[in-house]
Design a protein around this motif. Structure first.
Motif, PDB file in Angstrom:
ATOM      1  N   THR A  87      30.615  40.861  32.634  1.00 46.48           N
ATOM      2  CA  THR A  87      29.164  40.680  32.681  1.00 46.48           C
ATOM      3  C   THR A  87      28.465  41.099  31.396  1.00 46.48           C
ATOM      4  O   THR A  87      27.458  40.508  31.008  1.00 46.48           O
ATOM      5  N   CYS A 106      33.138  38.018  41.137  1.00 47.64           N
ATOM      6  CA  CYS A 106      32.707  36.988  40.183  1.00 47.64           C
ATOM      7  C   CYS A 106      32.415  35.678  40.886  1.00 47.64           C
ATOM      8  O   CYS A 106      31.464  34.968  40.548  1.00 47.64           O
ATOM      9  N   GLU A 155      33.918  33.272  37.281  1.00 47.97           N
ATOM     10  CA  GLU A 155      32.666  33.723  36.677  1.00 47.97           C
ATOM     11  C   GLU A 155      31.944  32.603  35.941  1.00 47.97           C
ATOM     12  O   GLU A 155      30.730  32.671  35.720  1.00 47.97           O
TER      13      GLU A 155
END
Length: 476
Positions: free
Chosen positions: A59, A92, A375
């Protein structure tokens, strides 16, 4: 310091803990967290700590989950590594969904929380809503992780929000999201709406739920041999359905001798099939080119197939570090080892009309590989295609110019999106379109007009797109 978001980082997890929340630090979980402290001193919690560190890299730094997981789970027990992997991959996959729940439970935008706190809450939400972790254990363990990995100051807010999340199960949160969010159905499906819409443009509506579900299921790793360097039987797993070069992984691939020695590797069956397809139709004799070869999986298979036809492969990759990965994937082949160069595919370092077969696995949105890179669905935006499509067209022009008259070009993307597949091919000049499905007659339900389109829910592969083109005249 600029307030602009760092490229590749996740939105919505920047800010600070609101005033007055430090007072919550002393509340603990279910009356106290001393028992958890004692447990942590005795046994530790390496799986959750590894998961937190890996998620922070994803992130905050734009890392790929699968790569950082390998780094942070190294040395863990098989059980801890598996739990950490599920925590990160599952979180994710559901990032947008969990962010919406955290915001509702906390009664605040995520921008009012520290980024590290948001990641802790995401991991806690996954344990509460998707895993078989008892609520009190999930909250207590996450609070303790907050204390250990961040600071005592944030434990109160983590405890308070997670307890509110634990008050509803997944069905309860879905009902609340439907009542409060216009995009609830997309969030519950764990996909941004624009991606669902893009899939809906090229897939029958009745199949869309199955595709979204397949995207949310962790894939089983596929293995592939380097042709004539290893046999599929050496891989140990069940042979793949259509590719004659691969098998399902039955354990840790790194522990398989052929993989360790570079005579085999890890590669999705879809990637194996599109490389195989390039080798099957008639073409002039001559060398082959892999135009965007990194990280080397297709190049390694193509090199063996080229050797079987008594010719050689040139593998080109823009980024030097990715070119090094290609060279590593090819190192097991005996002399003459396939040549690997670092070069810009839009400014070719070779003459025109030089290659009998050209593979262009073009840079793309990666929407077909959401199972393996969960993700990426939250990172990508529709505007990304505005940069990708011109690059794809330029690279395809190079691929066509590089081929000999009568030569074959495979245009491949790991995305079914119409703009970066059919529209790119239809804009190409100097080629005739072949029926790609005729090059893969073994694979059912793969034809998309004259193209091949593989799907996770139909074929158990990434959603690979393939167009096969034949060059019609020499390029000046």
């Amino acid at each position: 310091m600029s307030g602009r978001r760092r490229r590749g980082s996740m939105p919505g997890n920047r800010g600070h803990v609101g005033p007055g929340l430090d007072k919550l630090d002393r509340r603990g979980v279910d009356g106290g967290v001393r028992g958890v402290d004692k447990l942590d001193r005795r046994t530790g919690d390496p799986a959750r700590l590894a998961a937190f560190r890996a998620l922070r890299a994803v992130t905050a730094e734009g890392a790929y989950a699968n790569l950082v997981l390998a780094e942070h789970t190294a040395g863990l027990s098989h059980r801890d590594a598996g739990f950490a992997t599920e925590l990160v991959a599952g979180t994710c996959r559901s990032l947008g969904y969990y962010d919406a729940i955290i915001s509702l439970a906390g009664g605040r935008p995520l921008t009012t929380l520290q980024p590290a706190v948001v990641d802790l809450l995401r991991l806690g939400a996954h344990q509460l809503l998707e895993l078989r972790v008892p609520s009190h254990a999930a909250v207590a363990a996450t609070v303790n992780l907050a204390r250990t990995a961040v600071s005592q100051r944030v434990t109160g807010v983590v405890n308070a929000i997670l307890r509110k999340i634990a008050a509803l199960d997944a069905d309860g949160w879905a009902e609340r999201l439907r009542a409060e969010r216009d995009d609830a159905e997309a969030l519950i499906a764990r996909h941004p709406q624009w991606i669902i819409d893009a899939f809906g443009e090229v897939l029958p509506a009745a199949e869309l739920p199955a595709l979204l579900a397949a995207d949310n299921a962790p894939p089983s790793p596929h293995l592939v041999v380097r042709p004539d360097l290893a046999e599929v039987a050496e891989l140990g797993g069940t042979p793949l359905r259509w590719s004659p070069f691969g098998a399902l992984a039955s354990g840790n691939p790194a522990e398989i001798a052929a993989v360790h020695q570079g005579r085999a590797g890890v590669q999705d069956e879809g990637s194996q099939l599109v490389a195989w397809a390039l080798s099957r139709p008639d073409a002039p004799f001559g060398p082959w080119l892999d135009l965007c070869a990194g990280p080397g999986g297709k190049a390694a298979l193509l090199a063996g197939l080229a050797r079987r036809q008594h010719t050689a492969l040139l593998a080109s990759e823009l980024q030097p570090h990715r070119a090094a990965l290609v060279a590593r994937a090819l190192h097991a082949y005996p002399d003459p080892t396939p040549l690997v160069i670092a070069a810009d595919g839009t400014r070719p370092a070779w003459p025109a009309n030089a290659f009998a077969r050209v593979m262009l696995d073009a840079p793309c949105s990666g929407l077909g590989a959401l199972r393996r890179r969960p993700e990426s669905r939250w990172r990508r935006q529709p505007s990304d295609l505005d940069d990708l499509v011109p690059l794809q067209r330029a690279l395809l022009a190079t691929a066509i110019a590089s081929a000999r008259p009568g030569g074959l070009i495979a245009y491949v993307t790991c995305s079914p999106h119409h703009r970066e597949t059919v529209e790119v091919v239809e804009a190409a000049a100097g080629v005739e379109l072949l029926d790609a499905s005729e090059a893969l007659p073994e694979v059912p339900d793969a034809a998309r007009g004259h193209y091949v389109q593989l799907w996770p829910h139909r074929h158990g592969t990434d959603a690979m797109f393939l167009a096969l083109l034949r060059k019609t005249e020499a390029t000046q």
